[in-house]
Design an enzyme around this catalytic site. Structure first.
Site, PDB file in Angstrom:
ATOM      1  N   GLY A   1       0.802  -1.219   0.000  1.00 33.38           N
ATOM      2  CA  GLY A   1       0.000   0.000   0.000  1.00 33.38           C
ATOM      3  C   GLY A   1       0.837   1.273   0.000  1.00 33.38           C
ATOM      4  CB  THR A   2       3.798   2.300   1.992  1.00 41.55           C
ATOM      5  OG1 THR A   2       3.155   1.967   3.215  1.00 41.55           O
ATOM      6  CG2 THR A   2       4.646   3.533   2.173  1.00 41.55           C
TER       7      THR A   2
ATOM      8  CD  GLN B   1      -7.456  -1.442   6.594  1.00 38.84           C
ATOM      9  OE1 GLN B   1      -8.137  -2.441   6.823  1.00 38.84           O
ATOM     10  NE2 GLN B   1      -6.230  -1.309   7.091  1.00 38.84           N
TER      11      GLN B   1
ATOM     12  CB  SER C   1      -1.524  -3.584   0.949  1.00 35.47           C
ATOM     13  OG  SER C   1      -0.515  -4.228   1.683  1.00 35.47           O
TER      14      SER C   1
ATOM     15  CB  CYS D   1       2.261   1.754  18.218  1.00 32.23           C
ATOM     16  SG  CYS D   1       2.493   1.284  19.894  1.00 32.23           S
TER      17      CYS D   1
HETATM   18  N1  PLP Z   1      -3.281   2.583   3.463  1.00 34.22           N
HETATM   19  C1  PLP Z   1      -4.103   2.136   4.438  1.00 34.22           C
HETATM   20  C2  PLP Z   1      -5.510   2.640   4.516  1.00 34.22           C
HETATM   21  C3  PLP Z   1      -3.615   1.206   5.372  1.00 34.22           C
HETATM   22  O1  PLP Z   1      -4.428   0.757   6.345  1.00 34.22           O
HETATM   23  C4  PLP Z   1      -2.266   0.757   5.260  1.00 34.22           C
HETATM   24  C5  PLP Z   1      -1.699  -0.192   6.258  1.00 34.22           C
HETATM   25  O2  PLP Z   1      -1.697   0.049   7.439  1.00 34.22           O
HETATM   26  C6  PLP Z   1      -1.469   1.238   4.213  1.00 34.22           C
HETATM   27  C7  PLP Z   1      -2.016   2.149   3.336  1.00 34.22           C
HETATM   28  C8  PLP Z   1      -0.052   0.786   4.025  1.00 34.22           C
HETATM   29  O3  PLP Z   1       0.002  -0.477   3.428  1.00 34.22           O
HETATM   30  P1  PLP Z   1       1.345  -1.362   3.447  1.00 34.22           P
HETATM   31  O4  PLP Z   1       1.503  -1.875   4.846  1.00 34.22           O
HETATM   32  O5  PLP Z   1       1.098  -2.457   2.469  1.00 34.22           O
HETATM   33  O6  PLP Z   1       2.458  -0.480   3.016  1.00 34.22           O
END
Ligand code: PLP
Length: 368
Positions: free
Chosen positions: A70-71, A178, A198, A316
């Site tokens: 996701g990031t 999500q 992700s 956290c």
């Molecule tokens: N976007 C949302 C809404 C998330 O909940 C998360 C994870 O916590 C991410 C992005 C980041 O995803 P990843 O852990 O695959 O980088």
């Protein structure tokens, strides 16, 4: 016993994903870019995986880019698109309840490239398409909102925002981390130009995800249509697609089961004093709940001692719970909810008995 109810942070892998990955690791170790037989075999699996993902999203395989999660998907879409199109305008619209993986790349553009950002604040727990419409300017090139919030499970009006943007040249990026695997999502029908996902949030492996991109107007390397260099992580890609396929096949029963688990828990705690931090349109998978007068950090610790893993939903750092920017945006900086609320995030792998046990232990702690 150990009870895991922090599925919005990450999920246990499904056996469908584990067995698909194991098979690839044992049998298909060639590099998909190699031209020999081993490479061709791996290349075929890669093409098939991309096609399957495209089928699930109702799109073409050329529009799917594998990323590390996701990031990276969020960063690639936001920074990649905005830097390439900054000559057309430097205004971005987003919301105050986004994940840091969206807020930070936007902040990077603001601090280093002179972009301006309008951050929409929720009104009565809601972000509306009307707010987006009002914030649009001639120089707006990107709107970025999440599909469902990771701390509260609240859904945003994606189709309505997509509709508003039909009459404006700004592109629409949706962080669907999500929501993917929990709802049927067809980005093209919803007017979405970029969509981030992700695998570890939908019972797939860590470190793999994808970006759906209607346009290839990004910058990048050689693989992934020259947008992302590096040898493809085939086992992870296969595991991700197997996980998503499995979720989609059981979409309705999973949704109903999780709804049932949530209801069971709420019924079991009916006699104690609590409030829910939730909107009108909700996924049942995330339950953000507060207990008046109870400190959330102490509650988490006491549940942890009992073998139950839940969270506050916010970041956290070094073991210290940070105040949630999402709850802050929803209820104000001085709301006691910021220090009383915890997140219980449920998966279809959880059981009725686990929900009853959590309720029982909570009642003991709180003294209901
Ligand atoms: N976007 C949302 C809404 C998330 O909940 C998360 C994870 O916590 C991410 C992005 C980041 O995803 P990843 O852990 O695959 O980088």
């Amino acid at each position: 016993f150990l009870i895991y109810l922090d599925n919005a942070a990450t999920t246990p892998m499904s056996s469908a994903a584990i067995s698909a990955m194991t098979q690839v690791m044992q049998e298909t170790y060639g590099n998909p870019s190699s031209i020999h037989g081993h490479g061709r075999q791996a290349g075929k699996l890669l093409r098939e995986a991309r096609q399957e993902l495209a089928n699930i999203l109702g799109t073409k395989p050329q529009r799917i880019f594998f990323t590390s999660g996701g990031t990276e998907s969020n960063n690639t879409a936001i920074i990649g698109y905005c830097l390439r199109h900054q000559n057309r305008g430097k205004h971005i619209i987003t919301t105050a309840i986004e994940h840091h993986a969206v807020l930070e790349p936007i902040q990077y553009l603001v601090e280093n490239f002179g972009f301006e950002v309008t951050i929409l604040k929720p009104e009565n727990h809601e972000i509306t398409a009307e707010q987006v419409k009002k914030a649009l300017r001639q120089d707006t090139i990107l709107v970025s909102t999440m599909f469902a919030n990771n701390e509260t499970g609240t859904l945003l009006p994606i189709a309505e925002i997509g509709e508003v943007l039909k009459n404006h040249p700004a592109v629409y990026h949706v962080d669907a981390v999500q929501a993917i695997g929990k709802l049927e999502i067809h980005p093209e029908e919803l007017g979405i130009d970029f969509l981030s996902a992700s695998a570890h949030k939908f019972h797939g492996p860590r470190g793999i995800g994808f970006l759906y991109a209607a346009s290839t107007d990004l910058h990048g390397g050689d693989q992934e249509q020259k947008k992302r260099a590096g040898t493809e992580n085939l086992p992870a890609i296969i595991g991700m697609v197997a996980a998503l396929k499995n979720d989609i096949e059981h979409l309705k029963t999973n949704f109903e089961k999780v709804q049932q688990l949530k209801d069971t828990f709420l019924n079991e705690i009916a006699e104690i004093d609590y409030y829910l931090n939730q909107g009108k349109d909700q996924l049942p998978y995330v339950l953000n709940i507060g207990f008046p007068g109870q400190r959330n950090d102490l509650l988490l610790l006491r549940l942890d001692l009992e073998g139950i893993s839940i969270s506050t939903g916010s970041a956290c750092t070094a073991g210290v719970v940070q105040v949630s920017h999402v709850l802050q945006a929803l209820y104000g900086e001085n709301s006691p909810r910021l220090h009383e609320s915890v997140r219980v995030s449920i998966s279809p792998q959880n059981t009725e008995q686990e929900m009853i046990t959590l309720a029982k232990i909570l009642k003991n702690i709180i003294g209901g």
